[in-house]
Write a protein that holds these residues in place. Structure first.
Motif, PDB file in Angstrom:
ATOM      1  N   LYS A 209       0.815  -1.218   0.000  1.00 42.51           N
ATOM      2  CA  LYS A 209       0.000   0.000   0.000  1.00 42.51           C
ATOM      3  C   LYS A 209       0.849   1.269   0.000  1.00 42.51           C
ATOM      4  O   LYS A 209       0.395   2.316  -0.456  1.00 42.51           O
ATOM      5  CB  LYS A 209      -0.920   0.026   1.224  1.00 42.51           C
ATOM      6  N   GLY A 210       2.058   1.167   0.530  1.00 43.48           N
ATOM      7  CA  GLY A 210       2.905   2.350   0.635  1.00 43.48           C
ATOM      8  C   GLY A 210       3.739   2.633  -0.588  1.00 43.48           C
ATOM      9  O   GLY A 210       4.613   3.513  -0.547  1.00 43.48           O
ATOM     10  N   HIS A 211       3.487   1.902  -1.687  1.00 46.97           N
ATOM     11  CA  HIS A 211       4.208   2.089  -2.947  1.00 46.97           C
ATOM     12  C   HIS A 211       5.701   1.755  -2.776  1.00 46.97           C
ATOM     13  O   HIS A 211       6.108   1.139  -1.794  1.00 46.97           O
ATOM     14  CB  HIS A 211       4.010   3.501  -3.487  1.00 46.97           C
ATOM     15  N   LEU A 212       6.517   2.204  -3.704  1.00 45.17           N
ATOM     16  CA  LEU A 212       7.941   1.884  -3.697  1.00 45.17           C
ATOM     17  C   LEU A 212       8.682   2.400  -2.462  1.00 45.17           C
ATOM     18  O   LEU A 212       9.579   1.715  -1.960  1.00 45.17           O
ATOM     19  CB  LEU A 212       8.615   2.426  -4.964  1.00 45.17           C
ATOM     20  N   PRO A 213       8.366   3.596  -1.931  1.00 44.61           N
ATOM     21  CA  PRO A 213       9.074   4.050  -0.717  1.00 44.61           C
ATOM     22  C   PRO A 213       8.937   3.081   0.455  1.00 44.61           C
ATOM     23  O   PRO A 213       9.890   2.887   1.212  1.00 44.61           O
ATOM     24  CB  PRO A 213       8.416   5.401  -0.412  1.00 44.61           C
ATOM     25  N   ALA A 214       7.770   2.465   0.625  1.00 41.87           N
ATOM     26  CA  ALA A 214       7.594   1.488   1.708  1.00 41.87           C
ATOM     27  C   ALA A 214       8.442   0.241   1.446  1.00 41.87           C
ATOM     28  O   ALA A 214       9.003  -0.344   2.384  1.00 41.87           O
ATOM     29  CB  ALA A 214       6.121   1.110   1.851  1.00 41.87           C
ATOM     30  N   PHE A 215       8.540  -0.160   0.189  1.00 42.08           N
ATOM     31  CA  PHE A 215       9.391  -1.310  -0.154  1.00 42.08           C
ATOM     32  C   PHE A 215      10.858  -0.994   0.111  1.00 42.08           C
ATOM     33  O   PHE A 215      11.595  -1.831   0.655  1.00 42.08           O
ATOM     34  CB  PHE A 215       9.185  -1.693  -1.618  1.00 42.08           C
ATOM     35  N   PHE A 216      11.291   0.240  -0.234  1.00 47.48           N
ATOM     36  CA  PHE A 216      12.667   0.640   0.040  1.00 47.48           C
ATOM     37  C   PHE A 216      12.924   0.680   1.548  1.00 47.48           C
ATOM     38  O   PHE A 216      14.001   0.294   2.013  1.00 47.48           O
ATOM     39  CB  PHE A 216      12.958   2.009  -0.579  1.00 47.48           C
ATOM     40  N   ALA A 217      11.933   1.150   2.311  1.00 49.47           N
ATOM     41  CA  ALA A 217      12.071   1.175   3.773  1.00 49.47           C
ATOM     42  C   ALA A 217      12.243  -0.239   4.313  1.00 49.47           C
ATOM     43  O   ALA A 217      13.027  -0.475   5.251  1.00 49.47           O
ATOM     44  CB  ALA A 217      10.855   1.848   4.402  1.00 49.47           C
ATOM     45  N   PHE A 218      11.528  -1.197   3.732  1.00 44.00           N
ATOM     46  CA  PHE A 218      11.649  -2.596   4.154  1.00 44.00           C
ATOM     47  C   PHE A 218      13.051  -3.132   3.872  1.00 44.00           C
ATOM     48  O   PHE A 218      13.668  -3.771   4.733  1.00 44.00           O
ATOM     49  CB  PHE A 218      10.600  -3.433   3.430  1.00 44.00           C
ATOM     50  N   ILE A 219      13.581  -2.855   2.691  1.00 44.00           N
ATOM     51  CA  ILE A 219      14.926  -3.323   2.333  1.00 44.00           C
ATOM     52  C   ILE A 219      15.969  -2.714   3.264  1.00 44.00           C
ATOM     53  O   ILE A 219      16.867  -3.407   3.774  1.00 44.00           O
ATOM     54  CB  ILE A 219      15.247  -2.976   0.865  1.00 44.00           C
ATOM     55  N   ILE A 220      15.848  -1.408   3.520  1.00 43.28           N
ATOM     56  CA  ILE A 220      16.801  -0.734   4.405  1.00 43.28           C
ATOM     57  C   ILE A 220      16.708  -1.306   5.817  1.00 43.28           C
ATOM     58  O   ILE A 220      17.723  -1.528   6.483  1.00 43.28           O
ATOM     59  CB  ILE A 220      16.550   0.788   4.403  1.00 43.28           C
ATOM     60  N   TYR A 221      15.479  -1.566   6.274  1.00 46.21           N
ATOM     61  CA  TYR A 221      15.303  -2.107   7.615  1.00 46.21           C
ATOM     62  C   TYR A 221      15.944  -3.487   7.737  1.00 46.21           C
ATOM     63  O   TYR A 221      16.603  -3.782   8.746  1.00 46.21           O
ATOM     64  CB  TYR A 221      13.818  -2.188   7.968  1.00 46.21           C
ATOM     65  N   ILE A 222      15.768  -4.343   6.740  1.00 46.29           N
ATOM     66  CA  ILE A 222      16.341  -5.690   6.793  1.00 46.29           C
ATOM     67  C   ILE A 222      17.868  -5.619   6.821  1.00 46.29           C
ATOM     68  O   ILE A 222      18.530  -6.329   7.603  1.00 46.29           O
ATOM     69  CB  ILE A 222      15.860  -6.532   5.599  1.00 46.29           C
ATOM     70  N   ILE A 223      18.458  -4.751   5.997  1.00 47.97           N
ATOM     71  CA  ILE A 223      19.923  -4.616   5.991  1.00 47.97           C
ATOM     72  C   ILE A 223      20.421  -4.097   7.332  1.00 47.97           C
ATOM     73  O   ILE A 223      21.367  -4.648   7.924  1.00 47.97           O
ATOM     74  CB  ILE A 223      20.359  -3.677   4.846  1.00 47.97           C
ATOM     75  N   ALA A 224      19.768  -3.037   7.846  1.00 43.02           N
ATOM     76  CA  ALA A 224      20.194  -2.441   9.114  1.00 43.02           C
ATOM     77  C   ALA A 224      19.991  -3.407  10.280  1.00 43.02           C
ATOM     78  O   ALA A 224      20.825  -3.483  11.190  1.00 43.02           O
ATOM     79  CB  ALA A 224      19.439  -1.134   9.362  1.00 43.02           C
ATOM     80  N   SER A 225      18.892  -4.154  10.260  1.00 46.79           N
ATOM     81  CA  SER A 225      18.626  -5.098  11.347  1.00 46.79           C
ATOM     82  C   SER A 225      19.621  -6.249  11.335  1.00 46.79           C
ATOM     83  O   SER A 225      20.041  -6.734  12.397  1.00 46.79           O
ATOM     84  CB  SER A 225      17.205  -5.644  11.222  1.00 46.79           C
ATOM     85  N   THR A 226      19.996  -6.696  10.147  1.00 42.93           N
ATOM     86  CA  THR A 226      21.024  -7.739  10.051  1.00 42.93           C
ATOM     87  C   THR A 226      22.338  -7.257  10.660  1.00 42.93           C
ATOM     88  O   THR A 226      23.024  -8.007  11.364  1.00 42.93           O
ATOM     89  CB  THR A 226      21.240  -8.140   8.584  1.00 42.93           C
ATOM     90  N   ALA A 227      22.667  -5.989  10.418  1.00 45.15           N
ATOM     91  CA  ALA A 227      23.883  -5.422  11.007  1.00 45.15           C
ATOM     92  C   ALA A 227      23.749  -5.290  12.520  1.00 45.15           C
ATOM     93  O   ALA A 227      24.710  -5.538  13.261  1.00 45.15           O
ATOM     94  CB  ALA A 227      24.173  -4.067  10.378  1.00 45.15           C
TER      95      ALA A 227
END
Length: 380
Positions: A209-227
């Protein structure tokens, strides 16, 4: 959301049953203890599955079998390892700060378990239903670095101290990008309550529902959380080729086992948060289309057809939100394991450069775009 029997109905019935034969303070105490034990047991079961899953995923990705001797397909290997750790002596270095050395792993474990309190596992199934749930999780999770720094400093070992300092710099840095990604979804949902965020996705997950920015936020969150979890390729704090074992070099027995357990609990917590914010938590998949076949698909995903079935079938439907929640949880965990066995370890300068020069600026720009989407009402 399933409109039949809810977990809140079952919990209310149990509360009334206990209240009818016990004092209010005793009812509160029993409910608190039972709920806490149930959450911890559920998490420990998840950790057991995660450890076995990691070994099997690693084995298949490296074209080998993984554990396959102890028990059926190696399912008892973890229990053998636990028994081994329990039988080993917990050795404390002579010149270590003995109090901090013992407290450090316990503190790290307590912080990870506290982060579970506001997580909504199902409709009405939450330990602490607070309106600052997401803020509580982020605030408590940031305290985990204290236990790591205590472990490294109290060990009186240069490798342990260097690993702890690396971990501190890494966690503090990547918390910024993870926090901005969380704020982006909070802006879309309009609430910090985890249950409210999940309910706002009843007609579609925010990652869609949040379009591409929400998808980018998800990718950034997964990378940051892994770190933040010190997982490869961001495991500089435990780099065996450089620092032997990093901040837990001097730990043995179950003290080392607690740090090992804590790593998987942190994986579970960040995956639960990702599932709650981006993938609808316990909400089933929803097609946001106004077509007959889309409505039929959504009804099947939410088990709407069970509403006309006998009353006892409603009890079966209670497990459906848990299936969705834990299915998304282990899907995210699988991706984190995939990262570990795919990418090489970064150098410490590359790790910090990735955060400060790339992820953080992208997170800020992405948050501004999501703010515009919210103000203009462009999301679905």
């Amino acid at each position: 959301m399933i409109s039949m029997i809810q977990f809140s109905d079952v919990l209310a019935w149990i509360h009334q049953l206990l209240s009818s034969c016990m004092a209010p303070w005793l009812v509160f105490l029993i409910e608190l203890v039972v709920a806490s034990v149930a959450a911890v047991v559920a998490l420990l079961v998840c950790v057991i599955i995660m450890v076995y899953m990691e070994r099997k995923v690693a084995g298949h990705m490296q074209l080998r079998h993984g554990p396959n001797r102890v028990g059926w397909h190696g399912v008892c290997q973890l229990f053998a390892d636990i028994i081994k750790l329990l039988l080993k002596e917990c050795f404390t270095p002579t010149r270590a700060d003995k109090l901090l050395f013992v407290v450090a792993p316990v503190l790290s474990l307590c912080v990870s378990l506290l982060a579970l309190a506001p997580i909504s596992w199902g409709p009405g199934l939450v330990l602490w239903n607070t309106n600052i749930g997401v803020l509580f999780v982020t605030a408590i999770s940031s305290m985990g670095v204290i236990g790591i720094l205590m472990a490294g400093w109290s060990s009186n070992n240069k490798y342990a101290l260097m690993g702890a300092m690396r971990s501190g710099a890494q966690i503090v840095s990547y918390e910024l990008s993870a926090g901005l990604s969380i704020v982006a979804i909070v802006a879309l949902a309009g609430t910090l309550n985890t249950g409210g965020i999940i309910e706002s996705q009843a007609n579609g997950w925010w990652i869609l529902k949040g379009h591409l920015p929400a998808f980018f936020a998800f990718i950034i969150y997964i990378i940051a959380s892994t770190a933040e979890c010190n997982r490869a390729p961001f495991d500089l704090a435990e780099a065996e080729s450089e620092l032997t074992a990093g901040y837990h070099t001097e730990y043995s027995g179950m003290q080392f086992g607690i740090f090992y357990l804590n790593e998987y609990i942190n994986m579970g917590v960040v995956s639960m948060v990702a599932s709650t914010l981006f993938l609808g938590g316990w909400q089933p998949f929803y097609l946001p289309f106004d077509f007959g076949w889309a409505h039929a698909f959504n009804d099947i995903m939410a088990l709407k057809f069970m509403e006309t079935w006998p009353a006892w079938i409603s009890w079966v439907s209670l497990a459906w939100p848990l299936v969705w929640f834990f299915g998304k949880l282990f899907l995210i965990i699988f991706f984190m394991m995939w990262f570990r066995w795919t990418f090489p370890r970064l150098r410490i300068d590359q790790l910090l450069k990735l955060e400060w020069k790339y992820l953080l600026p992208l997170s800020i720009v992405n948050l501004v775009i999501i703010a515009l989407i919210v103000v203009l009402g462009l999301h679905f």
